[in-house]
Design a protein around this motif. Structure first.
Motif, mmCIF file in Angstrom:
data_model
loop_
_atom_site.group_PDB
_atom_site.id
_atom_site.type_symbol
_atom_site.label_atom_id
_atom_site.label_comp_id
_atom_site.label_asym_id
_atom_site.label_seq_id
_atom_site.Cartn_x
_atom_site.Cartn_y
_atom_site.Cartn_z
ATOM 1 N N GLU A 22 0.836 -1.207 0.000
ATOM 2 C CA GLU A 22 0.000 0.000 0.000
ATOM 3 C C GLU A 22 0.868 1.253 0.000
ATOM 4 O O GLU A 22 0.578 2.212 -0.715
ATOM 5 N N LYS A 23 1.942 1.242 0.773
ATOM 6 C CA LYS A 23 2.845 2.394 0.814
ATOM 7 C C LYS A 23 3.542 2.588 -0.524
ATOM 8 O O LYS A 23 3.657 3.710 -1.018
ATOM 9 N N ARG A 24 4.008 1.502 -1.126
ATOM 10 C CA ARG A 24 4.713 1.560 -2.393
ATOM 11 C C ARG A 24 3.800 2.104 -3.510
ATOM 12 O O ARG A 24 4.239 2.838 -4.377
ATOM 13 N N GLU A 25 2.533 1.731 -3.451
ATOM 14 C CA GLU A 25 1.571 2.140 -4.485
ATOM 15 C C GLU A 25 0.874 3.463 -4.167
ATOM 16 O O GLU A 25 0.050 3.921 -4.956
ATOM 17 N N ASN A 26 1.178 4.074 -3.017
ATOM 18 C CA ASN A 26 0.477 5.299 -2.593
ATOM 19 C C ASN A 26 -1.028 5.088 -2.654
ATOM 20 O O ASN A 26 -1.771 5.895 -3.224
ATOM 21 N N GLN A 29 -3.587 7.885 -1.575
ATOM 22 C CA GLN A 29 -3.743 8.971 -2.540
ATOM 23 C C GLN A 29 -4.600 8.541 -3.726
ATOM 24 O O GLN A 29 -5.412 9.321 -4.231
ATOM 25 N N LYS A 30 -4.448 7.305 -4.161
ATOM 26 C CA LYS A 30 -5.271 6.805 -5.264
ATOM 27 C C LYS A 30 -6.739 6.714 -4.856
ATOM 28 O O LYS A 30 -7.634 7.049 -5.636
ATOM 29 N N VAL A 31 -6.992 6.276 -3.625
ATOM 30 C CA VAL A 31 -8.369 6.225 -3.135
ATOM 31 C C VAL A 31 -8.941 7.634 -3.070
ATOM 32 O O VAL A 31 -10.060 7.889 -3.518
ATOM 33 N N ASN A 74 -17.644 3.805 -1.186
ATOM 34 C CA ASN A 74 -16.902 4.042 -2.423
ATOM 35 C C ASN A 74 -15.419 3.738 -2.257
ATOM 36 O O ASN A 74 -14.780 3.202 -3.164
ATOM 37 N N ALA A 75 -14.858 4.062 -1.102
ATOM 38 C CA ALA A 75 -13.450 3.753 -0.840
ATOM 39 C C ALA A 75 -13.231 2.246 -0.814
ATOM 40 O O ALA A 75 -12.239 1.742 -1.352
ATOM 41 N N VAL A 79 -10.639 0.229 -3.257
ATOM 42 C CA VAL A 79 -9.576 -0.649 -2.746
ATOM 43 C C VAL A 79 -9.740 -2.050 -3.317
ATOM 44 O O VAL A 79 -8.768 -2.695 -3.727
ATOM 45 N N ARG A 80 -10.965 -2.539 -3.396
ATOM 46 C CA ARG A 80 -11.195 -3.880 -3.959
ATOM 47 C C ARG A 80 -10.776 -3.946 -5.430
ATOM 48 O O ARG A 80 -10.155 -4.915 -5.862
#
Length: 88
Positions: A22-26, A29-31, A74-75, A79-80
């Motif tokens: 999750e940290k590597r993909e940020n 911020q994407k959510v 929605n979040a 994430v899914r």
């Protein structure tokens, strides 16, 4: 005539990046970017390196609760989708 003061109800939703992926993909911020079209006047967003926050403010508690519920649903969907795209 009685005048009541305006009351503001507020709340904060924080999306925290917990895993290394999750940290590597940020992910937070994407959510947040995927939720941005849902922003309304009483909302502000804050993006930091390992988390993102949405601050809600309204005069009606029902508005804050309904908005928080919509944002969390929605979040969860965002994430899914992100996690399922990772598997392919």
């Amino acid at each position: 005539m009685i005048f009541l003061p305006s009351i503001k109800i507020s709340g904060t939703i924080r999306f925290i990046e917990e895993t290394d992926d999750e940290k590597r993909e940020n992910l937070s911020q994407k959510v947040m970017n995927s939720l941005a079209p849902d922003n309304f006047l009483g909302m502000t967003t804050v993006m930091e390196e390992e988390y993102a926050e949405i601050h809600l403010k309204s005069e009606k508690i029902g508005s804050v609760l309904a908005t928080a519920d919509d944002l969390l649903m929605n979040a969860d969907g965002a994430v899914r989708v992100k996690k399922s795209s990772r598997k392919q």
